[in-house]
Design a protein around this motif. Sequence first.
Motif, PDB file in Angstrom:
ATOM      1  N   TYR A   1       0.826  -1.189   0.000  1.00 38.44           N
ATOM      2  CA  TYR A   1       0.000   0.000   0.000  1.00 38.44           C
ATOM      3  C   TYR A   1       0.866   1.248   0.000  1.00 38.44           C
ATOM      4  CZ  TYR A   1      -3.779  -3.125   1.425  1.00 38.44           C
ATOM      5  OH  TYR A   1      -4.698  -4.144   1.483  1.00 38.44           O
ATOM      6  N   ALA A   2       0.357   2.277  -0.611  1.00 33.53           N
ATOM      7  CA  ALA A   2       0.974   3.579  -0.457  1.00 33.53           C
ATOM      8  C   ALA A   2       0.788   4.017   0.986  1.00 33.53           C
ATOM      9  CB  ALA A   2       0.326   4.586  -1.405  1.00 33.53           C
ATOM     10  N   ASP A   3       1.763   4.742   1.508  1.00 39.45           N
ATOM     11  CA  ASP A   3       1.683   5.185   2.901  1.00 39.45           C
ATOM     12  C   ASP A   3       0.424   5.993   3.162  1.00 39.45           C
ATOM     13  OD1 ASP A   3       5.274   5.773   3.316  1.00 39.45           O
ATOM     14  OD2 ASP A   3       4.071   3.956   3.523  1.00 39.45           O
ATOM     15  N   SER A   4      -0.018   6.724   2.179  1.00 35.76           N
ATOM     16  CA  SER A   4      -1.166   7.618   2.351  1.00 35.76           C
ATOM     17  C   SER A   4      -2.486   6.877   2.538  1.00 35.76           C
ATOM     18  CB  SER A   4      -1.278   8.562   1.155  1.00 35.76           C
ATOM     19  OG  SER A   4      -1.429   7.825  -0.049  1.00 35.76           O
ATOM     20  N   VAL A   5      -2.521   5.601   2.188  1.00 28.87           N
ATOM     21  CA  VAL A   5      -3.779   4.862   2.293  1.00 28.87           C
ATOM     22  C   VAL A   5      -3.710   3.704   3.280  1.00 28.87           C
ATOM     23  CG1 VAL A   5      -4.294   5.460  -0.103  1.00 28.87           C
ATOM     24  CG2 VAL A   5      -3.356   3.213   0.427  1.00 28.87           C
ATOM     25  N   LYS A   6      -2.562   3.462   3.848  1.00 32.33           N
ATOM     26  CA  LYS A   6      -2.421   2.351   4.796  1.00 32.33           C
ATOM     27  C   LYS A   6      -3.403   2.504   5.948  1.00 32.33           C
ATOM     28  CE  LYS A   6       2.401   1.064   4.006  1.00 32.33           C
ATOM     29  NZ  LYS A   6       3.782   1.060   4.562  1.00 32.33           N
ATOM     30  N   GLY A   7      -4.058   1.393   6.271  1.00 30.89           N
ATOM     31  CA  GLY A   7      -5.029   1.407   7.343  1.00 30.89           C
ATOM     32  C   GLY A   7      -6.413   1.841   6.923  1.00 30.89           C
TER      33      GLY A   7
ATOM     34  N   GLN B   1     -11.256  -1.779  -1.411  1.00 28.86           N
ATOM     35  CA  GLN B   1     -12.168  -1.237  -0.421  1.00 28.86           C
ATOM     36  C   GLN B   1     -11.534   0.016   0.156  1.00 28.86           C
ATOM     37  OE1 GLN B   1     -15.315  -2.245   0.542  1.00 28.86           O
ATOM     38  NE2 GLN B   1     -15.327  -0.366   1.754  1.00 28.86           N
ATOM     39  N   MET B   2     -12.236   1.116   0.010  1.00 30.43           N
ATOM     40  CA  MET B   2     -11.703   2.401   0.465  1.00 30.43           C
ATOM     41  C   MET B   2     -12.581   2.939   1.573  1.00 30.43           C
ATOM     42  SD  MET B   2     -10.660   4.102  -3.202  1.00 30.43           S
ATOM     43  CE  MET B   2     -12.359   4.359  -3.699  1.00 30.43           C
ATOM     44  N   ASN B   3     -12.011   3.081   2.747  1.00 35.11           N
ATOM     45  CA  ASN B   3     -12.722   3.598   3.899  1.00 35.11           C
ATOM     46  C   ASN B   3     -12.102   4.918   4.355  1.00 35.11           C
ATOM     47  OD1 ASN B   3     -14.325   1.226   3.936  1.00 35.11           O
ATOM     48  ND2 ASN B   3     -12.845   0.195   5.255  1.00 35.11           N
ATOM     49  N   SER B   4     -12.846   5.626   5.148  1.00 38.47           N
ATOM     50  CA  SER B   4     -12.366   6.901   5.700  1.00 38.47           C
ATOM     51  C   SER B   4     -11.781   7.787   4.607  1.00 38.47           C
ATOM     52  CB  SER B   4     -11.313   6.638   6.793  1.00 38.47           C
ATOM     53  OG  SER B   4     -11.828   5.822   7.812  1.00 38.47           O
ATOM     54  N   LEU B   5     -12.521   7.934   3.551  1.00 40.69           N
ATOM     55  CA  LEU B   5     -12.021   8.688   2.408  1.00 40.69           C
ATOM     56  C   LEU B   5     -11.797  10.151   2.751  1.00 40.69           C
ATOM     57  CD1 LEU B   5     -14.103   6.903  -0.306  1.00 40.69           C
ATOM     58  CD2 LEU B   5     -11.627   7.223  -0.398  1.00 40.69           C
ATOM     59  N   LYS B   6     -10.751  10.689   2.160  1.00 45.39           N
ATOM     60  CA  LYS B   6     -10.368  12.075   2.385  1.00 45.39           C
ATOM     61  C   LYS B   6     -10.455  12.838   1.067  1.00 45.39           C
ATOM     62  CE  LYS B   6      -6.923  10.601   5.814  1.00 45.39           C
ATOM     63  NZ  LYS B   6      -5.485  10.661   6.206  1.00 45.39           N
ATOM     64  N   TYR B   7     -10.468  14.156   1.176  1.00 45.81           N
ATOM     65  CA  TYR B   7     -10.512  14.974  -0.037  1.00 45.81           C
ATOM     66  C   TYR B   7      -9.363  14.598  -0.975  1.00 45.81           C
ATOM     67  CZ  TYR B   7     -13.893  18.064   2.233  1.00 45.81           C
ATOM     68  OH  TYR B   7     -15.009  18.593   2.842  1.00 45.81           O
ATOM     69  N   GLU B   8      -8.212  14.339  -0.406  1.00 45.45           N
ATOM     70  CA  GLU B   8      -7.035  14.061  -1.237  1.00 45.45           C
ATOM     71  C   GLU B   8      -7.067  12.694  -1.914  1.00 45.45           C
ATOM     72  OE1 GLU B   8      -7.113  15.034   1.954  1.00 45.45           O
ATOM     73  OE2 GLU B   8      -5.509  14.061   3.137  1.00 45.45           O
TER      74      GLU B   8
END
Length: 121
Positions: free
Chosen positions: A59-65, A81-88
């Motif tokens: 995983y990229a560090d920005s999406v880990k966890g 599966q993408m959780n806790s999505l951020k603007y970025e």
Amino acid sequence: QVRLVESGGGLVQPGGSLRLSCAVSGSIFSRNVMGWYRQAPGKQRELVASITTSGSVKYADSVKGRFTVSRDIAKNTVSLQMNSLKYEDAAVYYCNADRLETARGIVWNAWGQGTQVTVSS
């Protein structure tokens, strides 16, 4: 003809979730690395997550966890599966296979057409 078709993108609020899927057709079982990449406007395409045939993930560090990549060998699909999505996280997300075996030989570095993920309140 090899095809990678992504689905599941859309509009989501910050903190929300989306599940992207990529269906691979036109290939027989392939030992490969399947990856999810993304590209935001004005930015370079970057690797988000990858998974090997044996199930090893990166995983990229920005999406880990927050993001989880998985694949179904039998169905020839890979999901994100993408959780806790951020603007970025907003970007066009692309599915990639580093190699795909077909009846006519190996196809290298195959890409899907992309699916848009928009994060907005």
